[in-house]
Scaffold this motif. Sequence first.
Motif, PDB file in Angstrom:
ATOM      1  N   PHE A 135       0.926  -1.296  -0.035  1.00 42.73           N
ATOM      2  CA  PHE A 135       0.038  -0.100   0.073  1.00 42.73           C
ATOM      3  C   PHE A 135       0.724   1.220   0.144  1.00 42.73           C
ATOM      4  CE2 PHE A 135      -2.796  -3.026   1.979  1.00 42.73           C
ATOM      5  CZ  PHE A 135      -3.661  -3.047   1.421  1.00 42.73           C
ATOM      6  N   LEU A 136       0.410   2.354  -0.749  1.00 44.88           N
ATOM      7  CA  LEU A 136       0.934   3.776  -0.585  1.00 44.88           C
ATOM      8  C   LEU A 136       0.082   4.572  -0.424  1.00 44.88           C
ATOM      9  CD1 LEU A 136       3.475   5.544  -1.580  1.00 44.88           C
ATOM     10  CD2 LEU A 136       2.331   5.660  -3.717  1.00 44.88           C
ATOM     11  N   ARG A 137       0.324   5.428   0.845  1.00 47.78           N
ATOM     12  CA  ARG A 137      -0.617   6.413   1.114  1.00 47.78           C
ATOM     13  C   ARG A 137       0.010   7.976   0.549  1.00 47.78           C
ATOM     14  NH1 ARG A 137      -4.720   7.475   3.775  1.00 47.78           N
ATOM     15  NH2 ARG A 137      -4.987   5.388   4.592  1.00 47.78           N
ATOM     16  N   LEU A 138      -0.575   8.422  -0.123  1.00 53.45           N
ATOM     17  CA  LEU A 138      -0.385   9.841  -0.738  1.00 53.45           C
ATOM     18  C   LEU A 138      -0.279  10.893   0.527  1.00 53.45           C
ATOM     19  CD1 LEU A 138      -2.146  10.399  -4.177  1.00 53.45           C
ATOM     20  CD2 LEU A 138       0.198   9.377  -3.740  1.00 53.45           C
ATOM     21  N   ARG A 139       0.804  11.427   0.396  1.00 55.27           N
ATOM     22  CA  ARG A 139       1.198  12.703   1.639  1.00 55.27           C
ATOM     23  C   ARG A 139       1.555  13.732   1.070  1.00 55.27           C
ATOM     24  NH1 ARG A 139       0.870   9.639   6.303  1.00 55.27           N
ATOM     25  NH2 ARG A 139       1.477   7.470   5.688  1.00 55.27           N
ATOM     26  N   PRO A 140       0.686  14.693   0.648  1.00 56.23           N
ATOM     27  CA  PRO A 140       1.238  15.996  -0.210  1.00 56.23           C
ATOM     28  C   PRO A 140       2.351  16.561   0.423  1.00 56.23           C
ATOM     29  CG  PRO A 140      -1.286  15.867   0.413  1.00 56.23           C
ATOM     30  CD  PRO A 140      -0.600  14.759   1.211  1.00 56.23           C
ATOM     31  N   GLU A 141       2.758  16.856   1.787  1.00 57.96           N
ATOM     32  CA  GLU A 141       3.810  17.384   2.280  1.00 57.96           C
ATOM     33  C   GLU A 141       5.187  16.736   1.812  1.00 57.96           C
ATOM     34  OE1 GLU A 141       4.486  20.370   3.628  1.00 57.96           O
ATOM     35  OE2 GLU A 141       2.337  20.695   3.096  1.00 57.96           O
ATOM     36  N   GLU A 142       5.117  15.233   1.997  1.00 55.06           N
ATOM     37  CA  GLU A 142       6.213  14.715   1.816  1.00 55.06           C
ATOM     38  C   GLU A 142       6.460  14.333   0.090  1.00 55.06           C
ATOM     39  OE1 GLU A 142       6.195  10.933   3.558  1.00 55.06           O
ATOM     40  OE2 GLU A 142       5.368  11.736   5.469  1.00 55.06           O
ATOM     41  N   MET A 143       5.494  14.458  -0.511  1.00 54.62           N
ATOM     42  CA  MET A 143       5.681  14.452  -2.020  1.00 54.62           C
ATOM     43  C   MET A 143       5.499  15.254  -3.054  1.00 54.62           C
ATOM     44  SD  MET A 143       3.077  10.790  -2.194  1.00 54.62           S
ATOM     45  CE  MET A 143       3.583   9.510  -1.103  1.00 54.62           C
ATOM     46  N   LYS A 144       5.685  16.554  -2.459  1.00 49.52           N
ATOM     47  CA  LYS A 144       5.796  17.628  -3.375  1.00 49.52           C
ATOM     48  C   LYS A 144       6.638  17.800  -4.423  1.00 49.52           C
ATOM     49  CE  LYS A 144       4.431  21.760  -0.386  1.00 49.52           C
ATOM     50  NZ  LYS A 144       4.929  22.745   0.701  1.00 49.52           N
ATOM     51  N   SER A 145       7.888  17.122  -4.149  1.00 47.04           N
ATOM     52  CA  SER A 145       8.795  17.179  -5.302  1.00 47.04           C
ATOM     53  C   SER A 145       9.101  15.966  -5.894  1.00 47.04           C
ATOM     54  CB  SER A 145       9.964  17.663  -5.221  1.00 47.04           C
ATOM     55  OG  SER A 145      10.434  17.650  -3.856  1.00 47.04           O
ATOM     56  N   ASP A 146       8.174  14.857  -5.606  1.00 49.07           N
ATOM     57  CA  ASP A 146       8.006  13.327  -6.281  1.00 49.07           C
ATOM     58  C   ASP A 146       7.679  13.303  -7.555  1.00 49.07           C
ATOM     59  OD1 ASP A 146       8.181  10.804  -6.489  1.00 49.07           O
ATOM     60  OD2 ASP A 146       7.730  10.177  -4.542  1.00 49.07           O
ATOM     61  N   LEU A 147       8.678  13.255  -8.532  1.00 47.81           N
ATOM     62  CA  LEU A 147       7.973  13.179  -9.892  1.00 47.81           C
ATOM     63  C   LEU A 147       7.658  11.718 -10.421  1.00 47.81           C
ATOM     64  CD1 LEU A 147      10.237  16.136 -11.359  1.00 47.81           C
ATOM     65  CD2 LEU A 147       8.000  16.143 -10.535  1.00 47.81           C
ATOM     66  N   SER A 148       7.752  10.694  -9.691  1.00 42.18           N
ATOM     67  CA  SER A 148       7.721   9.474 -10.063  1.00 42.18           C
ATOM     68  C   SER A 148       6.141   9.033 -10.013  1.00 42.18           C
ATOM     69  CB  SER A 148       8.170   8.399  -8.969  1.00 42.18           C
ATOM     70  OG  SER A 148       7.610   8.551  -7.562  1.00 42.18           O
ATOM     71  N   PRO A 149       5.730   8.088 -10.828  1.00 42.03           N
ATOM     72  CA  PRO A 149       4.317   7.988 -10.937  1.00 42.03           C
ATOM     73  C   PRO A 149       3.820   7.018  -9.600  1.00 42.03           C
ATOM     74  CG  PRO A 149       5.504   6.264 -12.199  1.00 42.03           C
ATOM     75  CD  PRO A 149       6.432   7.245 -11.610  1.00 42.03           C
ATOM     76  N   LEU A 150       2.522   6.802  -9.367  1.00 40.98           N
ATOM     77  CA  LEU A 150       2.309   5.882  -8.228  1.00 40.98           C
ATOM     78  C   LEU A 150       2.871   4.701  -7.943  1.00 40.98           C
ATOM     79  CD1 LEU A 150      -1.713   6.038  -8.670  1.00 40.98           C
ATOM     80  CD2 LEU A 150       0.006   7.755  -6.959  1.00 40.98           C
ATOM     81  N   ASP A 151       3.142   3.770  -9.446  1.00 40.98           N
ATOM     82  CA  ASP A 151       3.683   2.559  -9.404  1.00 40.98           C
ATOM     83  C   ASP A 151       4.612   2.515 -10.547  1.00 40.98           C
ATOM     84  OD1 ASP A 151       4.641  -0.140  -9.287  1.00 40.98           O
ATOM     85  OD2 ASP A 151       2.700  -0.940  -8.949  1.00 40.98           O
ATOM     86  N   GLU A 152       5.906   2.218 -10.399  1.00 39.85           N
ATOM     87  CA  GLU A 152       6.705   2.237 -11.677  1.00 39.85           C
ATOM     88  C   GLU A 152       6.351   1.223 -12.563  1.00 39.85           C
ATOM     89  OE1 GLU A 152       9.064   4.436 -12.174  1.00 39.85           O
ATOM     90  OE2 GLU A 152       9.852   5.449 -10.351  1.00 39.85           O
ATOM     91  N   SER A 153       5.682   0.261 -12.323  1.00 36.61           N
ATOM     92  CA  SER A 153       5.412  -0.733 -13.020  1.00 36.61           C
ATOM     93  C   SER A 153       4.200  -0.800 -13.748  1.00 36.61           C
ATOM     94  CB  SER A 153       5.679  -2.266 -12.370  1.00 36.61           C
ATOM     95  OG  SER A 153       4.559  -2.388 -11.346  1.00 36.61           O
ATOM     96  N   CYS A 154       3.383   0.223 -13.400  1.00 31.52           N
ATOM     97  CA  CYS A 154       1.922   0.205 -13.811  1.00 31.52           C
ATOM     98  C   CYS A 154       1.746   1.110 -14.872  1.00 31.52           C
ATOM     99  CB  CYS A 154       1.002   1.023 -12.644  1.00 31.52           C
ATOM    100  SG  CYS A 154      -0.720   1.086 -13.146  1.00 31.52           S
ATOM    101  N   ASN A 155       0.950   0.508 -15.939  1.00 35.05           N
ATOM    102  CA  ASN A 155       0.634   1.233 -17.342  1.00 35.05           C
ATOM    103  C   ASN A 155      -0.731   1.719 -17.110  1.00 35.05           C
ATOM    104  OD1 ASN A 155       3.062   0.617 -18.612  1.00 35.05           O
ATOM    105  ND2 ASN A 155       2.497  -1.506 -18.651  1.00 35.05           N
ATOM    106  N   CYS A 156      -1.441   1.977 -16.211  1.00 39.91           N
ATOM    107  CA  CYS A 156      -2.916   2.803 -16.011  1.00 39.91           C
ATOM    108  C   CYS A 156      -2.740   4.050 -16.683  1.00 39.91           C
ATOM    109  CB  CYS A 156      -3.216   2.624 -14.877  1.00 39.91           C
ATOM    110  SG  CYS A 156      -2.986   3.816 -13.578  1.00 39.91           S
ATOM    111  N   PRO A 157      -3.738   4.594 -17.138  1.00 37.87           N
ATOM    112  CA  PRO A 157      -3.955   6.016 -17.757  1.00 37.87           C
ATOM    113  C   PRO A 157      -3.355   7.147 -16.774  1.00 37.87           C
ATOM    114  CG  PRO A 157      -6.010   4.770 -18.057  1.00 37.87           C
ATOM    115  CD  PRO A 157      -5.183   4.014 -17.218  1.00 37.87           C
ATOM    116  N   THR A 158      -3.407   6.810 -15.244  1.00 34.87           N
ATOM    117  CA  THR A 158      -3.219   7.698 -14.256  1.00 34.87           C
ATOM    118  C   THR A 158      -1.720   7.770 -14.101  1.00 34.87           C
ATOM    119  OG1 THR A 158      -5.015   7.681 -13.002  1.00 34.87           O
ATOM    120  CG2 THR A 158      -3.455   8.200 -11.809  1.00 34.87           C
ATOM    121  N   CYS A 159      -1.020   6.311 -14.248  1.00 38.25           N
ATOM    122  CA  CYS A 159       0.460   6.132 -13.773  1.00 38.25           C
ATOM    123  C   CYS A 159       1.141   6.782 -15.283  1.00 38.25           C
ATOM    124  CB  CYS A 159       0.857   4.823 -13.458  1.00 38.25           C
ATOM    125  SG  CYS A 159       0.342   4.568 -12.058  1.00 38.25           S
TER     126      CYS A 159
END
Length: 400
Positions: free
Chosen positions: A296-320
């Motif tokens: 599981f991954l919980r989104l944390r706006p403060e910690e992820m401000k400059s995180d340019l990676s997708p939710l899951d590197e191996s995912c090909n969904c329209p979001t990732c």
Amino acid sequence: MEPRKRAKLAIKWPLKFTIEGRYHRARASTITLPHGEVQTPVYMPVGTKGAIKGVTFQQMRELGCQILLGNTYHLGNYPGTEVLDNFSGLHNFEGWDRNILTDSGGFQMVSLLKLAQITEEGVEFESPTDGSRMLLTPEESMRIQNSIGADIMMALDDVTNPLSTKERLEEACHRTTRWIDRCILAHNPSKPQNLFGIVQGGLDASLRDISLEGLISKNLPGYAIGGLAGGEAKEDFWKIVAHCTNKLPWEKPRYLMGVGYPIDLLVCSCLGVDMFDCVFATRTARFGQVFTKKGFLRLRPEEMKSDLSPLDESCNCPTCIKYTKSFLSSLLHKEQTACHLLSIHNIYFLFTLMREIREAILSGELEEYARNFVLEWFNGVENVPNWVKEALAEASITLN
Ligand SMILES: [Zn+2]
């Protein structure tokens, strides 16, 4: 036997079940239903009121959804059977031409409504609108489900928590079997719909046996395992799943109700379950939690401000493919778009998981697939809980 009863026993259910591959207890199959084929193992997203929260029907189609779940209790309240009858059912009403499965409505009453009381006649509860006493009987549940026109209807069961007393569990288990006869009798056989029975009996294997025997004798087109995912220990959970899949007819689909954590889907598919449903994927997305191959991954706006990676590197969904953690977490709890994009990711994740399990069963590589998935999810064999190891061993899969 009275003629009406005999005629009902000869109902030709509109379901074809073809097993295309197996790996010990696991199966890959195709269920052919009135609105097309369903490849299994399958995860069915839950559209409580007919639609999935935050995802359009067109998107569900593009994600490859072959069957959706609807809640009889909600649909019976609104739009109601009169409107549904005018449209000849929910498929036409909402423009969804693939399969639909509906629950019986009983679970909603017991879980959502105060003062629900179960008697031989049905589930009695207090109307949430005007406080009057209402009664959901097997006959009424079938009447609503016939109006909805679901490809698979669930028989009204006596829902009880798996941690209830043995006496209560025994009562629920016998009553569920008595109610199945009333459901079959009440079904309008001119409607091309299937009826699944629900195995009860809590965590007691001997009660499960009584329930299994009673339901299997009705020769229904498929069976569900109910009464789990209610807070029981995982050790008890998987053993009851394994017990039921061991005894259910091999040539009919098995549906495990209310189970939708990725690891549970994997383990129970290995144990021979074909169908799953759960609101968890979309509900947890709305709270900013997503599935990844590493857990599981919980989104944390403060910690992820400059995180340019997708939710899951191996995912090909329209979001990732398009969006970064930085962007997605910035929308969280502010914009509906966040709920929409995260729901798409979670549904896509489970669809992909089920498709990969299916392919692994067909190619004879389920053991390797399950091992890789589990080791990545738990980050090493030392973190894998015992129940996962034991359940997989029961399915002839070892992690070493
Ligand atoms: Zn994704």
